[in-house]
Design a protein around this motif. Structure first.
Motif, PDB file in Angstrom:
ATOM      1  N   LEU A 282       0.829  -1.209   0.000  1.00 41.30           N
ATOM      2  CA  LEU A 282       0.000   0.000   0.000  1.00 41.30           C
ATOM      3  C   LEU A 282       0.859   1.253   0.000  1.00 41.30           C
ATOM      4  O   LEU A 282       0.566   2.231  -0.688  1.00 41.30           O
ATOM      5  N   LEU A 283       1.951   1.222   0.759  1.00 40.18           N
ATOM      6  CA  LEU A 283       2.839   2.378   0.836  1.00 40.18           C
ATOM      7  C   LEU A 283       3.530   2.641  -0.499  1.00 40.18           C
ATOM      8  O   LEU A 283       3.753   3.790  -0.871  1.00 40.18           O
ATOM      9  N   LYS A 284       3.854   1.590  -1.216  1.00 36.29           N
ATOM     10  CA  LYS A 284       4.513   1.750  -2.516  1.00 36.29           C
ATOM     11  C   LYS A 284       3.606   2.448  -3.532  1.00 36.29           C
ATOM     12  O   LYS A 284       4.087   3.059  -4.474  1.00 36.29           O
ATOM     13  N   GLU A 285       2.309   2.371  -3.335  1.00 33.78           N
ATOM     14  CA  GLU A 285       1.364   2.998  -4.251  1.00 33.78           C
ATOM     15  C   GLU A 285       1.127   4.482  -3.955  1.00 33.78           C
ATOM     16  O   GLU A 285       0.509   5.178  -4.753  1.00 33.78           O
ATOM     17  N   LEU A 286       1.642   4.961  -2.829  1.00 34.03           N
ATOM     18  CA  LEU A 286       1.450   6.365  -2.476  1.00 34.03           C
ATOM     19  C   LEU A 286       2.224   7.270  -3.431  1.00 34.03           C
ATOM     20  O   LEU A 286       3.267   6.892  -3.963  1.00 34.03           O
ATOM     21  N   SER A 287       1.724   8.477  -3.591  1.00 29.22           N
ATOM     22  CA  SER A 287       2.439   9.461  -4.391  1.00 29.22           C
ATOM     23  C   SER A 287       3.688   9.918  -3.636  1.00 29.22           C
ATOM     24  O   SER A 287       3.827   9.686  -2.432  1.00 29.22           O
ATOM     25  N   HIS A 288       4.575  10.569  -4.348  1.00 28.52           N
ATOM     26  CA  HIS A 288       5.810  11.073  -3.742  1.00 28.52           C
ATOM     27  C   HIS A 288       5.494  12.007  -2.568  1.00 28.52           C
ATOM     28  O   HIS A 288       6.093  11.888  -1.495  1.00 28.52           O
ATOM     29  N   SER A 289       4.568  12.917  -2.768  1.00 26.24           N
ATOM     30  CA  SER A 289       4.231  13.871  -1.703  1.00 26.24           C
ATOM     31  C   SER A 289       3.591  13.171  -0.510  1.00 26.24           C
ATOM     32  O   SER A 289       3.858  13.528   0.639  1.00 26.24           O
ATOM     33  N   ASP A 290       2.765  12.158  -0.757  1.00 26.31           N
ATOM     34  CA  ASP A 290       2.168  11.410   0.348  1.00 26.31           C
ATOM     35  C   ASP A 290       3.227  10.626   1.119  1.00 26.31           C
ATOM     36  O   ASP A 290       3.147  10.498   2.343  1.00 26.31           O
ATOM     37  N   LYS A 291       4.226  10.115   0.415  1.00 28.37           N
ATOM     38  CA  LYS A 291       5.312   9.409   1.094  1.00 28.37           C
ATOM     39  C   LYS A 291       6.093  10.373   1.988  1.00 28.37           C
ATOM     40  O   LYS A 291       6.490  10.013   3.098  1.00 28.37           O
ATOM     41  N   LEU A 292       6.314  11.589   1.509  1.00 27.09           N
ATOM     42  CA  LEU A 292       7.002  12.591   2.331  1.00 27.09           C
ATOM     43  C   LEU A 292       6.175  12.955   3.558  1.00 27.09           C
ATOM     44  O   LEU A 292       6.717  13.100   4.657  1.00 27.09           O
ATOM     45  N   LEU A 293       4.870  13.084   3.381  1.00 29.37           N
ATOM     46  CA  LEU A 293       4.001  13.373   4.523  1.00 29.37           C
ATOM     47  C   LEU A 293       4.016  12.220   5.525  1.00 29.37           C
ATOM     48  O   LEU A 293       4.037  12.444   6.743  1.00 29.37           O
ATOM     49  N   LEU A 294       4.029  11.005   5.034  1.00 28.21           N
ATOM     50  CA  LEU A 294       4.104   9.843   5.907  1.00 28.21           C
ATOM     51  C   LEU A 294       5.419   9.826   6.675  1.00 28.21           C
ATOM     52  O   LEU A 294       5.453   9.560   7.877  1.00 28.21           O
ATOM     53  N   LEU A 295       6.501  10.134   5.977  1.00 34.72           N
ATOM     54  CA  LEU A 295       7.811  10.192   6.621  1.00 34.72           C
ATOM     55  C   LEU A 295       7.820  11.243   7.725  1.00 34.72           C
ATOM     56  O   LEU A 295       8.314  10.998   8.835  1.00 34.72           O
ATOM     57  N   HIS A 296       7.274  12.410   7.438  1.00 30.70           N
ATOM     58  CA  HIS A 296       7.191  13.471   8.439  1.00 30.70           C
ATOM     59  C   HIS A 296       6.370  13.011   9.645  1.00 30.70           C
ATOM     60  O   HIS A 296       6.752  13.233  10.796  1.00 30.70           O
ATOM     61  N   PHE A 297       5.251  12.343   9.379  1.00 31.48           N
ATOM     62  CA  PHE A 297       4.415  11.831  10.459  1.00 31.48           C
ATOM     63  C   PHE A 297       5.178  10.839  11.333  1.00 31.48           C
ATOM     64  O   PHE A 297       5.152  10.912  12.558  1.00 31.48           O
ATOM     65  N   LEU A 298       5.884   9.900  10.689  1.00 30.96           N
ATOM     66  CA  LEU A 298       6.615   8.881  11.434  1.00 30.96           C
ATOM     67  C   LEU A 298       7.731   9.478  12.280  1.00 30.96           C
ATOM     68  O   LEU A 298       7.924   9.092  13.443  1.00 30.96           O
ATOM     69  N   VAL A 299       8.463  10.429  11.730  1.00 29.94           N
ATOM     70  CA  VAL A 299       9.544  11.078  12.484  1.00 29.94           C
ATOM     71  C   VAL A 299       8.960  11.838  13.670  1.00 29.94           C
ATOM     72  O   VAL A 299       9.483  11.762  14.788  1.00 29.94           O
ATOM     73  N   THR A 300       7.862  12.545  13.446  1.00 29.07           N
ATOM     74  CA  THR A 300       7.211  13.280  14.533  1.00 29.07           C
ATOM     75  C   THR A 300       6.751  12.330  15.632  1.00 29.07           C
ATOM     76  O   THR A 300       6.930  12.607  16.821  1.00 29.07           O
ATOM     77  N   GLU A 301       6.175  11.203  15.246  1.00 25.47           N
ATOM     78  CA  GLU A 301       5.720  10.212  16.229  1.00 25.47           C
ATOM     79  C   GLU A 301       6.897   9.643  17.024  1.00 25.47           C
ATOM     80  O   GLU A 301       6.818   9.488  18.238  1.00 25.47           O
TER      81      GLU A 301
END
Length: 89
Positions: A26-45
């Protein structure tokens, strides 16, 4: 490129947590910008869970980068001049 929107039902999420192997496709299907947002979320968490302060929350005066410093520009200019002398003989 078309972005797929995945609707997550909170009741389903609370019933069954997905494992990492289930999430990867599912993560591989995300757009580049969504992957960056996910990365930001994970680092913040991770920072929150570790009781660390994120860079965004630090005092702006204390977090000024070298690009905001006149002293840094003088050091860079000196280093460039020295490099020019070395390479040009």
């Amino acid at each position: 490129m078309q972005t797929k929107n995945f609707k997550v039902d909170e009741t389903q999420l609370s019933k069954k947590l997905m494992s990492l192997p289930e999430l990867v496709p599912l993560l591989k299907e995300l757009s580049h910008s969504d992957k960056l947002l996910l990365l930001h979320f994970l680092v913040t968490e991770l920072l929150r869970e570790s009781n660390l302060v994120s860079l965004d929350a630090q005092d702006k005066v204390g977090s000024q980068g070298l690009h905001d410093s006149f002293e840094a520009s003088a050091v860079l200019a000196k280093a460039l001049a020295e490099e020019k002398m070395v390479t040009q003989g």
